[in-house]
Design an enzyme around this catalytic site. Structure first.
Site, PDB file in Angstrom:
ATOM      1  N   ALA A  95      -0.830  -3.884  13.292  1.00 44.69           N
ATOM      2  CA  ALA A  95      -0.577  -2.473  12.987  1.00 44.69           C
ATOM      3  C   ALA A  95       0.225  -1.796  14.095  1.00 44.69           C
ATOM      4  CB  ALA A  95      -1.899  -1.741  12.778  1.00 44.69           C
ATOM      5  N   ASN A  97       0.834  -1.191   0.000  1.00 42.30           N
ATOM      6  CA  ASN A  97       0.000   0.000   0.000  1.00 42.30           C
ATOM      7  C   ASN A  97       0.882   1.259   0.000  1.00 42.30           C
ATOM      8  OD1 ASN A  97      -2.381   1.580   0.196  1.00 42.30           O
ATOM      9  ND2 ASN A  97      -3.362  -0.058   1.370  1.00 42.30           N
ATOM     10  N   ALA A 123      -0.682  -1.763   8.939  1.00 41.77           N
ATOM     11  CA  ALA A 123      -0.347  -0.349   8.742  1.00 41.77           C
ATOM     12  C   ALA A 123       0.613   0.166   9.813  1.00 41.77           C
ATOM     13  CB  ALA A 123      -1.620   0.491   8.763  1.00 41.77           C
ATOM     14  N   ARG A 131       0.202 -15.496  19.513  1.00 40.16           N
ATOM     15  CA  ARG A 131      -0.273 -16.879  19.387  1.00 40.16           C
ATOM     16  C   ARG A 131       0.070 -17.408  18.007  1.00 40.16           C
ATOM     17  NH1 ARG A 131      -4.949 -17.340  16.316  1.00 40.16           N
ATOM     18  NH2 ARG A 131      -6.204 -15.440  16.013  1.00 40.16           N
ATOM     19  N   HIS A 159      23.244   3.197  12.656  1.00 39.43           N
ATOM     20  CA  HIS A 159      24.495   3.936  12.861  1.00 39.43           C
ATOM     21  C   HIS A 159      25.086   3.557  14.209  1.00 39.43           C
ATOM     22  CE1 HIS A 159      23.516   6.438   9.378  1.00 39.43           C
ATOM     23  NE2 HIS A 159      22.276   6.443   9.850  1.00 39.43           N
TER      24      HIS A 159
END
Length: 204
Positions: free
Chosen positions: A161, A86, A143, A184, A116
């Site tokens: 998400a 997406n 997302a 799980r 870094h």
């Protein structure tokens, strides 16, 4: 311009390197020009498909990415067949990223192969290191997930998400959180219900 093999070898080998190399900078600038052209294409423009194959190391059959996409290099990212990503995918792909076939990636996901050193004097000298990310087959990444250097996510895993994935996630598991933890395994309940108490229709 094809990215010189010497530059790829530096970025793709474990260990500290310095990103102020003039050849590296010139190669990256050319990749950024190509990325700008890709993100400026209109839907349906045949040039978009050409650029996807040119910009990325591999772009599998049937793979699809919603634009815009952001990448440090592009030439370090390998897309399997039928991957879907997406919009606003960010690839910090100085190191290599491997995305398995049929994987789905939600909006605003960030895959980071590069970090870094903690030591301040090395950071002043633009030192960095890169470790590859491996995402298995048929993974679903929700997302706003961030995946950090060196992580492997196993086949069929689901990452919830807004998770921060800083260690490996086994195959066939559901994981989420900051840091991301396995909650799980995928089980028989998931064969019958697609979300909470919503049953999967018998005819699909």
């Amino acid at each position: 311009m094809t990215v010189p093999q010497r530059v790829l070898d530096v970025m793709h080998t474990s260990g500290i390197y310095f990103c102020d190399d003039p050849e590296m900078g010139a190669a990256q600038q050319e990749q950024m020009k190509m990325l700008h052209e890709l993100n400026a294409t209109m839907p349906g423009d045949p040039r978009r498909k050409e650029l996807l194959h040119e910009f990325f190391a591999e772009f599998g059959e049937g793979a699809y990415v919603e634009l815009p996409v952001h990448a440090n290099w592009g030439c370090s990212t390998h897309w399997g067949a039928h991957v879907y990503a997406n919009f606003n995918l960010t690839l910090v792909d100085d190191g290599e990223i491997f995305i398995g076939e049929r994987t789905m990636i939600g909006p605003n996901v960030t895959l980071v192969t590069t970090g870094h050193p903690i030591r301040p004097d090395l950071r002043e000298r633009v030192a960095q290191y890169s470790e590859p990310i491996h995402i298995g087959r048929n993974v679903w990444i929700g997302a706003n997930v961030t995946v950090l250097p060196g992580v492997t996510i196993g086949d069929n895993a689901v990452i919830g998400a807004c998770s921060l994935v800083n260690h490996d996630i086994p195959a066939n598991t559901i994981a989420f959180g900051t840091p991301c933890r396995v909650v799980r395994e995928i089980n028989d309940h998931d064969r019958e219900y697609y979300w909470r108490d919503h049953r999967i229709p018998a005819d699909i």
